[in-house]
Design a protein around this motif. Structure first.
Motif, mmCIF file in Angstrom:
data_model
loop_
_atom_site.group_PDB
_atom_site.id
_atom_site.type_symbol
_atom_site.label_atom_id
_atom_site.label_comp_id
_atom_site.label_asym_id
_atom_site.label_seq_id
_atom_site.Cartn_x
_atom_site.Cartn_y
_atom_site.Cartn_z
ATOM 1 N N ALA A 2 0.909 -1.163 0.265
ATOM 2 C CA ALA A 2 0.349 0.359 -0.259
ATOM 3 C C ALA A 2 0.658 1.273 -0.344
ATOM 4 O O ALA A 2 1.919 1.675 0.582
ATOM 5 C CB ALA A 2 -0.966 0.178 0.909
ATOM 6 N N CYS A 3 0.429 2.575 -0.472
ATOM 7 C CA CYS A 3 0.564 2.983 -0.605
ATOM 8 C C CYS A 3 0.017 4.502 0.101
ATOM 9 O O CYS A 3 -0.928 4.303 -0.202
ATOM 10 C CB CYS A 3 1.908 3.806 -2.027
ATOM 11 S SG CYS A 3 0.763 4.050 -3.655
ATOM 12 N N SER A 4 0.775 6.069 0.207
ATOM 13 C CA SER A 4 -0.366 6.411 0.842
ATOM 14 C C SER A 4 -0.854 7.896 -0.330
ATOM 15 O O SER A 4 -0.263 7.520 -1.567
ATOM 16 C CB SER A 4 0.512 7.539 1.701
ATOM 17 O OG SER A 4 1.480 8.654 1.011
ATOM 18 N N LEU A 5 -2.062 8.597 -0.512
ATOM 19 C CA LEU A 5 -2.350 9.027 -1.543
ATOM 20 C C LEU A 5 -1.476 9.764 -1.678
ATOM 21 O O LEU A 5 -1.249 10.374 -3.488
ATOM 22 C CB LEU A 5 -4.093 9.947 -0.716
ATOM 23 C CG LEU A 5 -4.901 9.127 -1.068
ATOM 24 C CD1 LEU A 5 -5.995 9.639 -0.435
ATOM 25 C CD2 LEU A 5 -4.948 8.352 -1.923
ATOM 26 N N GLN A 6 -0.400 10.931 -1.072
ATOM 27 C CA GLN A 6 0.403 11.340 -1.594
ATOM 28 C C GLN A 6 1.499 10.721 -2.834
ATOM 29 O O GLN A 6 1.727 11.055 -3.615
ATOM 30 C CB GLN A 6 0.559 12.665 -0.721
ATOM 31 C CG GLN A 6 2.242 13.480 -1.318
ATOM 32 C CD GLN A 6 1.203 14.610 -2.101
ATOM 33 O OE1 GLN A 6 0.521 15.183 -1.211
ATOM 34 N NE2 GLN A 6 1.287 14.795 -3.694
ATOM 35 N N GLN A 7 2.343 9.589 -2.309
ATOM 36 C CA GLN A 7 2.706 8.339 -2.639
ATOM 37 C C GLN A 7 1.935 8.596 -4.686
ATOM 38 O O GLN A 7 2.754 8.491 -4.838
ATOM 39 C CB GLN A 7 3.517 7.393 -1.960
ATOM 40 C CG GLN A 7 4.010 8.238 -1.287
ATOM 41 C CD GLN A 7 4.326 6.691 0.021
ATOM 42 O OE1 GLN A 7 3.814 6.343 0.180
ATOM 43 N NE2 GLN A 7 5.693 6.444 0.638
ATOM 44 N N VAL A 9 -0.262 10.163 -6.294
ATOM 45 C CA VAL A 9 -0.251 10.971 -6.741
ATOM 46 C C VAL A 9 1.265 11.807 -7.401
ATOM 47 O O VAL A 9 1.358 11.833 -8.774
ATOM 48 C CB VAL A 9 -0.599 12.075 -5.826
ATOM 49 C CG1 VAL A 9 -0.687 13.769 -7.263
ATOM 50 C CG2 VAL A 9 -2.240 12.179 -5.875
ATOM 51 N N ASP A 10 2.342 11.289 -6.509
ATOM 52 C CA ASP A 10 3.812 11.317 -6.652
ATOM 53 C C ASP A 10 4.392 10.916 -8.124
ATOM 54 O O ASP A 10 4.759 10.892 -8.754
ATOM 55 C CB ASP A 10 4.559 11.766 -6.255
ATOM 56 C CG ASP A 10 4.180 12.772 -5.141
ATOM 57 O OD1 ASP A 10 3.548 13.604 -5.370
ATOM 58 O OD2 ASP A 10 5.130 12.740 -3.476
ATOM 59 N N SER A 11 3.710 9.309 -8.014
ATOM 60 C CA SER A 11 4.047 8.147 -8.869
ATOM 61 C C SER A 11 3.749 8.434 -10.156
ATOM 62 O O SER A 11 4.269 8.160 -10.917
ATOM 63 C CB SER A 11 4.367 7.042 -8.030
ATOM 64 O OG SER A 11 3.292 6.072 -7.632
ATOM 65 N N THR A 12 2.160 8.615 -9.706
ATOM 66 C CA THR A 12 1.177 8.927 -11.473
ATOM 67 C C THR A 12 0.920 9.824 -11.715
ATOM 68 O O THR A 12 0.738 10.143 -12.919
ATOM 69 C CB THR A 12 -0.036 7.971 -10.733
ATOM 70 O OG1 THR A 12 -0.378 8.857 -9.748
ATOM 71 C CG2 THR A 12 0.703 6.658 -10.527
ATOM 72 N N LYS A 13 1.394 11.400 -11.755
ATOM 73 C CA LYS A 13 0.772 12.440 -12.128
ATOM 74 C C LYS A 13 1.682 13.006 -13.262
ATOM 75 O O LYS A 13 2.983 11.979 -13.495
ATOM 76 C CB LYS A 13 1.263 13.542 -11.097
ATOM 77 C CG LYS A 13 2.880 13.237 -10.320
ATOM 78 C CD LYS A 13 3.240 14.894 -9.723
ATOM 79 C CE LYS A 13 4.554 14.590 -9.343
ATOM 80 N NZ LYS A 13 5.008 16.237 -8.938
ATOM 81 N N ASP A 14 1.316 13.503 -14.177
ATOM 82 C CA ASP A 14 1.925 14.128 -15.415
ATOM 83 C C ASP A 14 2.967 14.220 -15.152
ATOM 84 O O ASP A 14 3.826 15.708 -13.934
ATOM 85 C CB ASP A 14 0.528 15.260 -16.130
ATOM 86 C CG ASP A 14 1.450 15.669 -17.102
ATOM 87 O OD1 ASP A 14 2.289 15.133 -17.609
ATOM 88 O OD2 ASP A 14 0.381 16.382 -17.771
#
Length: 246
Positions: A2-7, A9-14
């Protein structure tokens, strides 16, 4: 794990920016088109042709307009009526700046730059291209080619970016005089040089051996004695082959 929401977002963001190139590949399976940015020719890219249904997201004010039946003459109108919706493109445009995100069935996106060359792409494997690239629908000539998949292809020529789709990493095979012909499965064939004219071969014996219709029953033949270029294949058969009694 599992990862945090911020992790997440950081790993999948444009990873692109509003000042990026006209065409940018994101996460291998997304194409980001930066409308309002400089195009491949240096002019501002205010519009782009895209595969109908490929838009998954956009930012900014974007207008979508489907290609009309008569946009490219009476001949193309007849071809579109015969091939159906798959041959239809959509024009995306803006008067300011916008980011357009395109994808199709999780396929890998590859961006090519045409420098006056001609490229023929399977209609289902064409994602987008700049308006400086001309296009026309080309029909496969023989009935066997229709049976073996892909009723139409799109011939592209000019200067500009073209984005094509493949299931997985594509493989390019060289076709040249003095070399044996290249045979490909039509369902795995993505694109080929506009200088080449493919022929078709039916292997009835192999069909009997396999006990069903398959991509190996019908093959596309690229003969170097008739031109020089390349053919692009993917590690996937796009459509099943209908069984034929003939």
């Amino acid at each position: 794990m599992a990862c945090s929401l911020q992790q997440f977002v950081d790993s999948t963001k444009d990873q692109g920016t509003q000042q990026g190139a006209a065409f940018e590949v994101e996460k291998q399976c997304f194409l980001q088109v930066n409308l309002g940015a400089p195009s491949s020719t240096g002019a501002v890219l205010n519009q782009v042709w895209i595969k109908t249904g490929s838009m998954v997201a956009y930012q900014g004010d974007v207008k979508f307009e489907r290609e009309g039946m008569m946009d490219h003459g009476f001949s193309n109108m007849l071809k579109k009526q015969f091939t159906g919706e798959g041959a239809t493109l959509t024009k995306a445009s803006t008067k300011s700046r916008a980011q357009l995100y395109l994808a199709d069935s999780g396929k890998r996106v590859t961006v090519l730059y045409l420098q006056g060359e001609s490229l023929v792409v399977n209609g289902d494997d064409l994602l987008a291209f700049e308006p400086t690239v001309t296009h026309k629908i080309t029909m496969m000539k023989k009935l066997s080619s229709i049976v073996s998949g892909g009723l139409y292809n799109v011939q592209l020529q000019g200067h500009g970016f073209v984005a094509i789709l493949t299931h997985g990493q594509p493989l390019t095979l060289v076709v040249a005089p003095g070399y044996p012909p290249v045979y490909t499965d039509p369902q795995a064939t993505v694109a080929w040089s506009g200088t080449l004219v493919p022929d078709f071969k039916s292997d009835v014996g192999l069909k009997t051996l396999l006990g069903r219709g398959s991509g190996e029953t019908f093959q596309m033949k690229f003969d170097g004695s008739r031109g020089q270029g390349f053919v692009v294949v993917q590690p996937y058969e796009e459509f099943p082959i209908p069984t034929s009694s003939s």
